[in-house]
Write a protein that holds these residues in place. Structure first.
Motif, PDB file in Angstrom:
ATOM      1  N   HIS A 210      22.161  16.833 -11.433  1.00 53.33           N
ATOM      2  CA  HIS A 210      21.602  16.211 -10.223  1.00 53.33           C
ATOM      3  C   HIS A 210      20.769  17.189  -9.409  1.00 53.33           C
ATOM      4  O   HIS A 210      20.162  16.800  -8.418  1.00 53.33           O
TER       5      HIS A 210
ATOM      6  N   ARG B 223      17.464  15.693  -9.437  1.00 49.12           N
ATOM      7  CA  ARG B 223      17.295  14.664  -8.395  1.00 49.12           C
ATOM      8  C   ARG B 223      16.996  15.332  -7.049  1.00 49.12           C
ATOM      9  O   ARG B 223      16.098  14.907  -6.321  1.00 49.12           O
TER      10      ARG B 223
ATOM     11  N   CYS C 272      25.870   6.441 -12.056  1.00 50.93           N
ATOM     12  CA  CYS C 272      24.850   6.987 -12.976  1.00 50.93           C
ATOM     13  C   CYS C 272      24.156   5.858 -13.735  1.00 50.93           C
ATOM     14  O   CYS C 272      22.947   5.924 -13.990  1.00 50.93           O
TER      15      CYS C 272
ATOM     16  N   CYS D 259      21.524   4.248 -11.440  1.00 53.82           N
ATOM     17  CA  CYS D 259      20.716   5.187 -10.641  1.00 53.82           C
ATOM     18  C   CYS D 259      19.261   5.261 -11.103  1.00 53.82           C
ATOM     19  O   CYS D 259      18.980   5.385 -12.292  1.00 53.82           O
TER      20      CYS D 259
ATOM     21  N   PHE E 160      17.425   7.754 -10.686  1.00 55.75           N
ATOM     22  CA  PHE E 160      17.148   9.122 -11.130  1.00 55.75           C
ATOM     23  C   PHE E 160      17.681   9.411 -12.540  1.00 55.75           C
ATOM     24  O   PHE E 160      17.486  10.507 -13.055  1.00 55.75           O
TER      25      PHE E 160
ATOM     26  N   CYS F  12      18.010  12.859 -14.699  1.00 51.09           N
ATOM     27  CA  CYS F  12      19.283  13.491 -14.345  1.00 51.09           C
ATOM     28  C   CYS F  12      20.342  13.090 -15.375  1.00 51.09           C
ATOM     29  O   CYS F  12      20.575  13.793 -16.332  1.00 51.09           O
TER      30      CYS F  12
ATOM     31  N   GLY G  45      23.464  12.986 -14.871  1.00 56.43           N
ATOM     32  CA  GLY G  45      24.774  13.518 -14.495  1.00 56.43           C
ATOM     33  C   GLY G  45      25.376  14.391 -15.582  1.00 56.43           C
ATOM     34  O   GLY G  45      24.898  14.459 -16.709  1.00 56.43           O
TER      35      GLY G  45
END
Ligand code: SF4
Length: 396
Positions: free
Chosen positions: A236, A239, A344, A347, A349, A353, A355
């Motif tokens: 992240h 992000r 996640c 998301c 992102f 990302c 996670g």
């Protein structure tokens, strides 16, 4: 601002990893509080032999050009007497080889010179405190701090690139700016802040909260103005980089918009007080994740998407690494963002990302679950149109 401040690779990461890490032994004379490997004093009798190691390197070379970076880690790689021979063999096969030794008395300038003669390109060292008192306590042996600094300077003199890794836990949170200052003073190719994955002995350490992780990652972004800062198992951070770049371009107050806390304010103030020289440009973080540009081979030859994810997709003793990386259900699943669940999975992102799959597994038993050390609520970043312009889809 460039279209996206995240580094991607020209080649297809589903066909070829960017980095292959081999845990050549678990033997290590240290007793680090956070050790992923659960390292032990003696070598395991089932370790890959020298012949099997040469076959592994041939398998890595089979990925084709450009070859992945091949990293020899441990335990302590210096516990294997064939370390330099294996480095030499890897470089003959055309692999860029790096070594990740432990800070011990065996890490002498002479041993590092042998690695350089074998044409190793780089070493990575651990530094978890800016003083001997902090670092040695964490590493469990007095003297490690001094051995590490000596090796760091010797490696630079030999022309080896040096990466410094800092494990971020409660013991060193407020000292991160001082570590960044030491990193700038001695010089590095990169400095990586590692957000602990609670596995191995690290499961016994006090965990960061998601809010503390947010403060730390925003500090790492700030530190990137002064040192080549990056992160490990903190996906992240990418992000955060996107958010900070957009907020900067919009003239918005990132502390208020991102709800950053006291820890961030303290770290930022300390970083400012240190009077560090600014870099010409930031180092953009790479879009690499478990099984997506990254593969880990254990001391027993089992193949994992990450060294912190104890789920194997096969073995280099019984299969070919390229086949496992390209086609095993575990590796193809790791590269499929549609399999992510929780925040996640929703998301915007996730494509940059995704996670930490290792932390999700360590804390939930599900490698596709949300990363519990990320506090972001999908869809809440106020500049969604800017994200869409970067090609990120809206939150589900
Ligand atoms: S919710 Fe998951 S994908 Fe989104 S930023 Fe956090 S860790 Fe990354």
């Amino acid at each position: 601002m460039q279209t996206t401040p995240i580094r991607t690779y020209r080649h297809d990461v589903s066909a070829r990893p960017f980095i292959v890490i081999w845990e050549m032994t678990q033997a290590c004379p240290l007793a680090c509080l956070h050790c992923r490997a659960g390292a032990r004093p003696a070598r395991h009798p089932g370790e890959l032999t020298a012949a099997e190691a040469r076959d592994l390197m041939a398998q890595v070379a089979e990925f084709g050009p450009p070859p992945p970076l091949f990293v020899l880690t441990g335990g302590d790689p210096f516990q294997r007497p064939d370390l330099s021979d294996l480095v030499r063999h890897g470089t003959r096969l055309g692999l860029p080889v790096a070594v990740s030794p432990s800070g011990t008395p065996t890490l002498t300038a002479g041993r590092l010179a042998e690695l350089r003669q074998a044409r190793a390109r780089a070493i990575s060292l651990s530094l978890d405190g800016s003083t001997a008192q902090i670092h040695d306590r964490f590493r469990g042996v007095p003297g490690v701090f001094g051995w590490t600094l000596d090796a760091w300077q010797a490696a630079l003199q030999l022309g080896l690139k040096v990466q410094i890794n800092t494990t971020v836990t409660g013991h060193n949170l407020t000292g991160l700016a001082d570590i960044a200052a030491l990193v700038q003073h001695l010089g590095v190719a990169s400095w990586s802040a590692f957000l602990l994955v609670p596995t191995g002995r690290g499961a016994l350490l006090p965990a960061l909260t998601a809010r503390q992780a947010e403060d730390v990652l925003n500090f790492v972004y700030d530190a990137g103005e002064f040192v080549p800062a990056r992160t490990t198992e903190a996906h992240h951070f990418r992000r955060v980089v996107l958010q900070r770049e957009i907020l900067r371009s919009r003239g918005a107050d990132h502390v208020a918009v991102l709800g950053l806390g006291e820890l961030y304010l303290r770290l930022r103030e300390r970083l400012g007080d240190l009077g560090l020289a600014r870099r010409k440009a930031r180092r953009p973080p790479a879009n690499v994740n478990a099984g997506q540009g990254f593969v880990f081979i254990s001391h027993l030859g089992t193949v994992h998407p990450s060294g912190f994810l104890p789920v194997a997709a096969g073995s280099v003793r019984t299969g070919r690494l390229a086949d496992i990386y390209r086609a095993s259900p575990l590796f193809t699943g790791m590269r499929d963002h549609g399999k992510l669940t929780g925040r996640c999975g929703a998301c915007e992102f996730a494509p940059v990302c995704g996670g930490s799959r290792s932390r999700a597994f360590a804390l939930s038993g599900d490698p596709y679950a949300e990363d519990p050390w990320c506090s972001y609520q999908p869809g809440t970043f106020p500049y969604q149109a800017d994200l869409a312009a970067m090609g990120l889809r809206p939150a589900a």
